[in-house]
Design a protein around this motif. Structure first.
Motif, PDB file in Angstrom:
ATOM      1  N   VAL A 183       0.855  -1.192   0.000  1.00  0.00           N
ATOM      2  CA  VAL A 183       0.000   0.000   0.000  1.00  0.00           C
ATOM      3  C   VAL A 183       0.887   1.237   0.000  1.00  0.00           C
ATOM      4  N   GLU A 184       0.939   1.905  -1.131  1.00  0.00           N
ATOM      5  CA  GLU A 184       1.841   3.037  -1.289  1.00  0.00           C
ATOM      6  C   GLU A 184       1.433   4.213  -0.401  1.00  0.00           C
ATOM      7  N   GLU A 185       0.133   4.324  -0.107  1.00  0.00           N
ATOM      8  CA  GLU A 185      -0.359   5.489   0.649  1.00  0.00           C
ATOM      9  C   GLU A 185      -0.032   5.445   2.134  1.00  0.00           C
ATOM     10  N   VAL A 186       0.393   4.306   2.649  1.00  0.00           N
ATOM     11  CA  VAL A 186       0.682   4.162   4.076  1.00  0.00           C
ATOM     12  C   VAL A 186       2.121   3.720   4.265  1.00  0.00           C
ATOM     13  N   LYS A 187       2.869   4.486   5.058  1.00  0.00           N
ATOM     14  CA  LYS A 187       4.240   4.131   5.397  1.00  0.00           C
ATOM     15  C   LYS A 187       4.295   3.677   6.857  1.00  0.00           C
ATOM     16  N   THR A 188       5.010   2.598   7.094  1.00  0.00           N
ATOM     17  CA  THR A 188       5.125   2.043   8.444  1.00  0.00           C
ATOM     18  C   THR A 188       6.557   2.192   8.942  1.00  0.00           C
ATOM     19  N   PHE A 189       6.696   2.784  10.109  1.00  0.00           N
ATOM     20  CA  PHE A 189       7.992   2.978  10.769  1.00  0.00           C
ATOM     21  C   PHE A 189       7.898   2.334  12.146  1.00  0.00           C
ATOM     22  N   SER A 190       8.698   1.316  12.354  1.00  0.00           N
ATOM     23  CA  SER A 190       8.699   0.605  13.635  1.00  0.00           C
ATOM     24  C   SER A 190      10.104   0.627  14.219  1.00  0.00           C
ATOM     25  N   MET A 191      10.228   1.151  15.441  1.00  0.00           N
ATOM     26  CA  MET A 191      11.504   1.130  16.151  1.00  0.00           C
ATOM     27  C   MET A 191      11.320   0.282  17.396  1.00  0.00           C
ATOM     28  N   HIS A 192      12.047  -0.815  17.483  1.00  0.00           N
ATOM     29  CA  HIS A 192      11.739  -1.837  18.476  1.00  0.00           C
ATOM     30  C   HIS A 192      13.007  -2.568  18.917  1.00  0.00           C
ATOM     31  N   CYS A 193      12.815  -3.487  19.839  1.00  0.00           N
ATOM     32  CA  CYS A 193      13.938  -4.243  20.406  1.00  0.00           C
ATOM     33  C   CYS A 193      14.302  -5.426  19.505  1.00  0.00           C
ATOM     34  N   SER A 194      15.568  -5.548  19.197  1.00  0.00           N
ATOM     35  CA  SER A 194      16.036  -6.630  18.329  1.00  0.00           C
ATOM     36  C   SER A 194      15.943  -7.995  18.989  1.00  0.00           C
ATOM     37  N   ALA A 195      15.802  -8.021  20.303  1.00  0.00           N
ATOM     38  CA  ALA A 195      15.789  -9.290  21.043  1.00  0.00           C
ATOM     39  C   ALA A 195      14.414  -9.602  21.610  1.00  0.00           C
ATOM     40  N   ASN A 196      13.363  -9.101  20.952  1.00  0.00           N
ATOM     41  CA  ASN A 196      12.025  -9.284  21.524  1.00  0.00           C
ATOM     42  C   ASN A 196      10.993  -9.631  20.441  1.00  0.00           C
ATOM     43  N   TYR A 197      11.310 -10.595  19.614  1.00  0.00           N
ATOM     44  CA  TYR A 197      10.360 -11.112  18.629  1.00  0.00           C
ATOM     45  C   TYR A 197       9.734 -12.387  19.175  1.00  0.00           C
ATOM     46  N   PHE A 198       8.418 -12.493  19.095  1.00  0.00           N
ATOM     47  CA  PHE A 198       7.760 -13.735  19.501  1.00  0.00           C
ATOM     48  C   PHE A 198       7.148 -14.461  18.303  1.00  0.00           C
ATOM     49  N   PRO A 242       7.690 -14.583  13.552  1.00  0.00           N
ATOM     50  CA  PRO A 242       8.637 -14.200  12.495  1.00  0.00           C
ATOM     51  C   PRO A 242       8.700 -12.699  12.252  1.00  0.00           C
ATOM     52  N   LYS A 243       9.904 -12.220  12.008  1.00  0.00           N
ATOM     53  CA  LYS A 243      10.125 -10.806  11.714  1.00  0.00           C
ATOM     54  C   LYS A 243       9.510 -10.466  10.357  1.00  0.00           C
ATOM     55  N   GLU A 244       8.821  -9.328  10.292  1.00  0.00           N
ATOM     56  CA  GLU A 244       8.238  -8.869   9.044  1.00  0.00           C
ATOM     57  C   GLU A 244       8.989  -7.631   8.556  1.00  0.00           C
ATOM     58  N   LYS A 245       8.612  -7.125   7.407  1.00  0.00           N
ATOM     59  CA  LYS A 245       9.330  -5.992   6.817  1.00  0.00           C
ATOM     60  C   LYS A 245       8.430  -4.764   6.756  1.00  0.00           C
ATOM     61  N   SER A 246       8.700  -3.787   7.613  1.00  0.00           N
ATOM     62  CA  SER A 246       8.031  -2.486   7.539  1.00  0.00           C
ATOM     63  C   SER A 246       8.720  -1.645   6.471  1.00  0.00           C
ATOM     64  N   ASP A 247       8.145  -0.491   6.170  1.00  0.00           N
ATOM     65  CA  ASP A 247       8.849   0.431   5.280  1.00  0.00           C
ATOM     66  C   ASP A 247      10.159   0.890   5.905  1.00  0.00           C
ATOM     67  N   LEU A 248      10.153   1.038   7.224  1.00  0.00           N
ATOM     68  CA  LEU A 248      11.373   1.376   7.953  1.00  0.00           C
ATOM     69  C   LEU A 248      11.360   0.637   9.281  1.00  0.00           C
ATOM     70  N   ASP A 249      12.282  -0.288   9.436  1.00  0.00           N
ATOM     71  CA  ASP A 249      12.454  -1.021  10.690  1.00  0.00           C
ATOM     72  C   ASP A 249      13.786  -0.618  11.313  1.00  0.00           C
ATOM     73  N   ILE A 250      13.748  -0.162  12.541  1.00  0.00           N
ATOM     74  CA  ILE A 250      14.962   0.168  13.284  1.00  0.00           C
ATOM     75  C   ILE A 250      15.000  -0.712  14.520  1.00  0.00           C
ATOM     76  N   GLU A 251      16.006  -1.564  14.586  1.00  0.00           N
ATOM     77  CA  GLU A 251      16.166  -2.460  15.725  1.00  0.00           C
ATOM     78  C   GLU A 251      17.193  -1.883  16.690  1.00  0.00           C
ATOM     79  N   LEU A 252      16.850  -1.906  17.962  1.00  0.00           N
ATOM     80  CA  LEU A 252      17.771  -1.481  19.012  1.00  0.00           C
ATOM     81  C   LEU A 252      18.027  -2.654  19.940  1.00  0.00           C
ATOM     82  N   PRO A 253      19.230  -2.743  20.510  1.00  0.00           N
ATOM     83  CA  PRO A 253      19.577  -3.924  21.301  1.00  0.00           C
ATOM     84  C   PRO A 253      18.885  -3.952  22.653  1.00  0.00           C
TER      85      PRO A 253
END
Length: 411
Positions: A275-290, A292-303
């Motif tokens: 969906v081109e009209e919606v951009k997703t930006f997720s900033m989250h913990c790299s060690a807290n997936y419960f 499978p990891k998905e792909k946002s428009d912008l994913d920023i992982e922090l330790p």
């Protein structure tokens, strides 16, 4: 074009403390007797009054009338809440259901005494139930139907984390409905501002219009996918609201979701991947997936264990990048989870209370610079034995937004 189809499923009016309330019966195809029974137990314990069960179509209709009385030049901040839909959970269940009521009460206790001392147009509204028409912009009709009827498998229920109940259905629909309504309220007033601006002659000048914030003391359910849920999320309230405002308002062309929960907004990433009209930006913990990891428009992982300095510097950098590179943004959703707090039971980050305040301020400033409506949803926050740090951080998201509007009022 604004859609405003009224609902005609209301059959009774009650008088309570001088206020007229309407009961919507048979909303999910259940019996008249069952609907009345659920209604009769749905009490706001603070006021001991029966509340109106309406859906988002009816709320939009109501808002179209009420928005005409809102001053275009003063800040606007409607706050929705859904803790009136009480859902009993099994003993020792790990989801902190009671936090919603406690946070809402704290926010009201902070704002109500000072509402007449400033220009912020703030009101508290009970979250409507999402209409099927709105839910189906995002979620599979068969999935919605199976959920409403309680036909999910044990495996599906375990994945979500909640047992099924009719009260749970009401709460899930209101968790989404409140976010839709809060977003719609901003779009209706933004539409009025644009119409007013368009009517001005070239010689006329107008003072700056009021900032537009709204909030839901619930929602942020970003782990829901089109036809299944997980992680305490049945429907994605933000995704549904984004699709609704894109459908209903021609001037909404580009939507940004800023997700600052400790977990990736994986459901929204998938729902909007094409969906081109919606951009997703997720900033989250790299060690807290419960899952499978998905792909946002912008994913920023922090330790795990990240502290304020790194977290805030990273957020500042990427907000500046988004502002510089993404062109026009018409609407921003802020998933304001506080499970990044160092005292959070599930978070694995070490952000302080002051760090969360600075994070919130960055988002408020971002919306102000872009001159766009900002809708705030609650997101995660999981207390240990002492609930106070989580309640305090959640509450501050809303009271800080209110304070920000007071401080930045141009009237």
């Amino acid at each position: 074009m604004i859609l405003s189809k009224p609902i005609h499923a209301f059959t009774h009016r009650l008088q309570s403390h001088g206020t007229s309330y309407r009961i919507q019966q048979n909303i999910w195809g259940i019996s008249k007797h069952t609907s009345i029974q659920h209604f009769s137990t749905a009490l706001d314990s603070d006021k001991d009054t029966i509340f109106a069960r309406i859906d988002t179509d009816e709320e939009k209709h109501n808002l179209m009338d009420e928005i005409q009385d809102i001053d275009l030049f003063k800040p606007y901040f409607p706050i929705y809440y859904n803790d009136v839909y009480k859902v009993p959970l099994p003993k020792n269940h790990r989801f902190p259901m009671n936090k919603y009521h406690q946070v809402r009460v704290r926010v009201q206790e902070y704002i109500n005494p000072i509402r007449n001392e400033n220009n912020v147009q703030c009101e508290f509204r009970i979250s409507p139930l999402a209409s099927l028409n709105d839910l189906q912009t995002t979620h599979c009709p068969q999935y919605i139907d199976r959920y409403v009827r309680g036909e999910q498998t044990e495996a599906e229920l375990r994945n979500v984390g909640f047992p099924w109940s009719q009260k749970g259905v009401d709460r899930s629909f209101s968790s989404t409905g409140g976010t839709i309504a809060a977003s719609t309220a901003l779009c209706l007033l933004k539409s009025r501002q644009l119409q007013h601006q368009a009517a001005l002659s070239h010689e006329e000048e107008t003072k700056e219009y009021g900032m537009l914030f709204s909030a839901h003391v619930a929602g942020g359910t970003h782990h829901a996918f089109r036809d299944y849920g997980e992680g305490f999320c049945i429907f994605s309230d933000i995704a549904v609201a984004a699709n609704v405002i894109l459908r209903d308002y021609d001037f909404i062309k580009n939507v940004l979701i800023i997700d600052l929960d400790v977990h990736q907004g994986n459901g929204n990433a998938v729902l909007f991947q094409d969906v081109e009209e919606v951009k997703t930006f997720s900033m989250h913990c790299s060690a807290n997936y419960f899952s499978p990891k998905e792909k946002s428009d912008l994913d920023i992982e922090l330790p795990a264990g990240v502290t304020d300095e790194t977290y805030l510097a990273t957020l500042h950098h990427w907000l500046k990048q988004i502002e510089a590179q993404n062109g026009k943004i018409d609407f921003v959703f802020f998933q304001a989870g506080v499970d990044i707090l160092e005292q959070d039971r599930l978070g694995r980050m070490n952000i302080s209370y002051e760090g969360i305040e600075r994070r919130n301020l960055m988002i408020f400033d971002f919306a102000k610079r872009l001159k766009v409506p900002l809708m705030i949803s609650m997101g995660g926050g999981y207390p240990r034995n002492d609930w106070e740090p989580i309640l305090k951080a959640h509450t501050r998201v809303y009271t800080q937004a209110y304070d920000y509007l007071v401080q930045n009022d141009k009237c």
